[in-house]
Design a protein around this motif. Structure first.
Motif, short mmCIF file in Angstrom:
data_model
loop_
_atom_site.label_atom_id
_atom_site.label_comp_id
_atom_site.label_asym_id
_atom_site.label_seq_id
_atom_site.Cartn_x
_atom_site.Cartn_y
_atom_site.Cartn_z
N ASP A 407 4.89 2.18 5.03
CA ASP A 407 4.48 1.40 3.86
C ASP A 407 5.57 0.43 3.43
O ASP A 407 5.30 -0.74 3.11
CB ASP A 407 4.13 2.37 2.72
CG ASP A 407 3.72 1.63 1.46
OD1 ASP A 407 2.64 1.00 1.47
OD2 ASP A 407 4.46 1.69 0.46
N ASN A 437 -5.17 7.65 3.28
CA ASN A 437 -4.54 6.36 2.90
C ASN A 437 -3.72 5.80 4.05
O ASN A 437 -3.62 4.57 4.21
CB ASN A 437 -3.68 6.54 1.66
CG ASN A 437 -4.50 6.86 0.43
OD1 ASN A 437 -5.66 6.45 0.33
ND2 ASN A 437 -3.93 7.59 -0.51
N PHE A 440 -6.07 3.92 6.34
CA PHE A 440 -6.42 2.60 5.81
C PHE A 440 -5.28 1.62 6.02
O PHE A 440 -5.49 0.44 6.36
CB PHE A 440 -6.79 2.72 4.34
CG PHE A 440 -7.22 1.43 3.71
CD1 PHE A 440 -7.99 0.50 4.41
CD2 PHE A 440 -6.86 1.11 2.40
CE1 PHE A 440 -8.39 -0.69 3.84
CE2 PHE A 440 -7.25 -0.08 1.82
CZ PHE A 440 -8.02 -0.99 2.55
N ALA A 462 -11.18 6.27 7.84
CA ALA A 462 -10.83 6.43 6.42
C ALA A 462 -12.09 6.58 5.57
O ALA A 462 -12.14 7.42 4.66
CB ALA A 462 -10.00 5.24 5.94
N ARG A 466 -13.35 10.16 3.48
CA ARG A 466 -13.64 10.15 2.03
C ARG A 466 -15.07 10.59 1.75
O ARG A 466 -15.32 11.33 0.80
CB ARG A 466 -13.38 8.76 1.45
CG ARG A 466 -11.90 8.44 1.27
CD ARG A 466 -11.68 7.14 0.53
NE ARG A 466 -10.28 6.96 0.20
CZ ARG A 466 -9.68 7.42 -0.91
NH1 ARG A 466 -10.41 8.10 -1.79
NH2 ARG A 466 -8.41 7.21 -1.13
N LEU A 477 -10.94 -0.67 -0.05
CA LEU A 477 -11.56 -0.05 1.12
C LEU A 477 -13.03 -0.46 1.23
O LEU A 477 -13.55 -0.69 2.34
CB LEU A 477 -11.43 1.46 1.03
CG LEU A 477 -11.95 2.27 2.22
CD1 LEU A 477 -11.27 1.85 3.51
CD2 LEU A 477 -11.74 3.76 1.97
#
Length: 609
Positions: A407, A437, A440, A462, A466, A477
């Motif tokens: 990240d 996450n 994604f 992803a 969910r 998303l």
């Protein structure tokens, strides 16, 4: 006579004859006889009410006063001794003069001698002194013969014109005797002795003992009423505060925890006087409230509880179960406190606490990781990346450390370095749903790297994860799913198998059927280890149904049914230590010490989809 400990006082009294007992006890003023069936008291004085609003069933407080005769001439009540020493705290407390009361079961009838105000027979048991204790210095009454006068109950031959009632034991001696009963677990006897003293409501050492006995006797609601009023009268008394806290726990907090009623847990924990209730009660209230606040995603309440109880209120001494260290209460405090400040984006305080905890608990990688997160949140991406790289170089790190590094690298505008770190995170051991996450992020990175197939695949994974968990789709998303025309037809297992190809891992085949025991079969795809290899041992899947870190025990309910499988809590991955976590495992021989027989237990536990 030498002073004896409270728990030996009763035995000492039993070894004395009545005359010696009388010499050992403080004397009290004699009282005039009380008319039969009439409770005498001065004009305007009322019967002393009980301390609690609703009196325990069958108890009626009675005030005995001196209307005339020897003793106080103003009609005041007989009072006990003052300046007594508490047998437990070893502190002197002044017991104010108060009307002496006795608790008599409603509907019962006192003996004729007591009704007439006559002394009890010699050797009679005085209930205020405990079972078997002899009333002090009571002379045997003269025999009673029928009287010729009509309606007269009889007269005592040789009795003085105004016989005096037996002197009562002092409150200090009664408290000592009640304490010996309490310590020995004779709670009904202790309650019988403490109840008259508690009715005055002026001695906290009596009140907390009475509340304790009521609570341990199964009368938790009565204990709560009594302890609440005692705490209101004596807010600084630590033992009163402690008993008030445990009464709240018994009546409200424990049932709310069992029902998973998180708002009620927060309410009852907030009512416990943890500032003065002792370490154990404060610990129970804190972790119950913090767990409820986390379940409600109320990190502001977690922070408020951490502010209310600082870390020095908790023990830093950890435990070791089966050779594996268990976090101390102070380490657990830092774990929730740092996460609360991160969730609230209080970056400076989050970093300060994380670095402080890293210095105290250097073996846990979460604290330096969170310190780097706080640094990135404050805008220092280069510093955060350097700290995370240094952390990964120290050895095998959890997958989420690599995810943080990916990240930060992505935010720095380096998608290639971010993709490599994300691949390491995706390959690491962990539940796929916990990585939603990350997937994604990998879809976004693949799009930046002009890899549309990988972008669509990770995006669909992803979305599928969910939807499988019933989680809402964040707006970014949703927009990406529409742009890439994600239909959501594939299963999570199929998507994971296809994604592993882009992570540089060979797809593992189906695990061979069979197992360590009859009926232990599974055809699950083996989770890859961090080095890139695939486990080949037959595995089962199930859900975590019980987890107790302090006792190092856990139980897994197999998906194929049957009895729950035992596991050591220390063998569970960090990301699977929550109720209903999906896990995969193998079965190995073990031994059930409780049932004293061989058994199977779960081992090599991993997160499962």
């Amino acid at each position: 006579m030498n002073a004896q400990p409270a728990w030996n006082l009763e035995e000492d009294l039993l070894d004395l004859d009545p005359a010696e007992s009388a010499a050992a006890l403080p004397t009290q003023p004699s009282a005039a006889p009380i008319d039969r069936g009439v409770v005498a008291h001065p004009v305007g004085e009322e019967v002393v009410p009980p301390l609690w609003p609703r009196s325990p069933a069958g108890i009626v407080p009675v005030t005995r006063t001196i209307p005339s005769g020897d003793g106080p001439s103003d009609g005041s009540s007989v009072t006990g001794a003052t300046g007594s020493t508490d047998p437990v705290t070893n502190t002197t407390s002044s017991i104010p003069s108060a009307p002496m009361t006795s608790a008599v079961p409603s509907g019962s009838t006192a003996s004729p001698a007591v009704q007439a105000g006559q002394p009890s027979p010699a050797g009679a048991t005085d209930p205020r002194l405990g079972h078997g204790a002899v009333s002090p210095a009571v002379a045997a009454p003269a025999p009673v013969v029928p009287s010729a006068s009509a309606g007269h109950p009889g007269v005592a031959v040789g009795a003085p014109p105004a016989a005096q009632p037996a002197p009562l034991a002092s409150p200090a001696l009664t408290l000592l005797t009640a304490e010996s009963h309490r310590r020995a677990g004779r709670l009904p006897e202790a309650i019988a002795l403490l109840e008259p003293l508690a009715a005055a409501g002026d001695n906290p050492d009596v009140l907390w003992r009475m509340a304790y006995c009521l609570r341990r006797s199964g009368r938790a609601e009565d204990a709560l009423v009594l302890a609440a009023q005692a705490h209101q009268s004596f807010p600084q008394h630590e033992l009163v505060a402690s008993e008030f806290a445990w009464a709240i726990h018994a009546v409200g907090l424990k049932p709310a925890l069992e029902a998973r009623d998180w708002p009620s847990v927060l309410t009852f924990a907030g009512e416990m006087p943890i500032d003065r209730a002792g370490e154990v009660a404060a610990r129970v209230a804190f972790f119950a409230a913090v767990g409820a606040a986390r379940a409600l995603n109320r990190w502001d309440l977690v922070k408020a509880w951490c502010d209310r109880l600082p870390p020095d209120r908790f023990s830093e001494k950890g435990k070791t179960v089966k050779g594996r260290p268990i976090p101390s209460d102070r380490e657990r405090w830092y774990l929730v406190a740092v996460r609360a400040h991160l969730a609230l984006q209080d970056w400076p305080e989050a970093r300060r606490l994380a670095l402080e905890a890293a210095g105290r608990f250097p073996r846990r990688p979460d604290f330096p990781r969170w310190a780097a997160q706080a640094l990135a949140g404050a805008g220092d991406l280069a510093g955060a990346r350097a700290e995370l790289l240094a952390l990964t170089a120290t050895g095998r790190m959890p997958w989420y450390v690599w995810a943080d590094l990916a990240d930060v690298a992505f935010r720095q505008g380096e998608p290639v370095a971010a993709w490599e770190a994300a691949r390491q995170a995706a390959r690491g051991q962990g539940e796929p749903a916990a990585k939603v996450n990350l997937f994604f992020l990998m879809a976004t990175l693949a799009e930046r790297l002009d890899r549309p197939a990988d972008a669509a695949l990770h995006l669909e994974l992803a979305v599928a994860l969910r939807r499988e968990r019933g989680w809402a789709l964040p707006e970014p998303l949703q927009e990406a799913a529409v742009r890439w025309q994600v239909t959501g037809g594939a299963t999570v297992a199929d998507l994971l198998r296809r994604c592993r190809e882009s992570w540089g891992l060979a797809v593992s085949g189906s695990a061979p059927q069979g197992g360590a025991t009859a009926g232990a079969r599974g055809d699950s795809v083996a989770e890859p280890d961090q080095a890139g290899g695939a486990a080949s041992a037959p595995r089962q899947t199930g859900r975590l149904v019980h987890y107790n870190e302090a006792r190092d025990i856990a139980f897994i309910q197999p998906d194929q049914g049957g009895d729950a499988v035992f596991a050591y809590a220390r063998d569970l991955p960090e990301e699977c230590r929550f109720p209903r976590a999906r896990v995969s495992y193998t079965l190995i021989p073990g031994f059930d010490r409780k049932k004293n027989r061989p058994a199977l237990r779960a081992a090599d536990i991993r997160a499962a989809s």
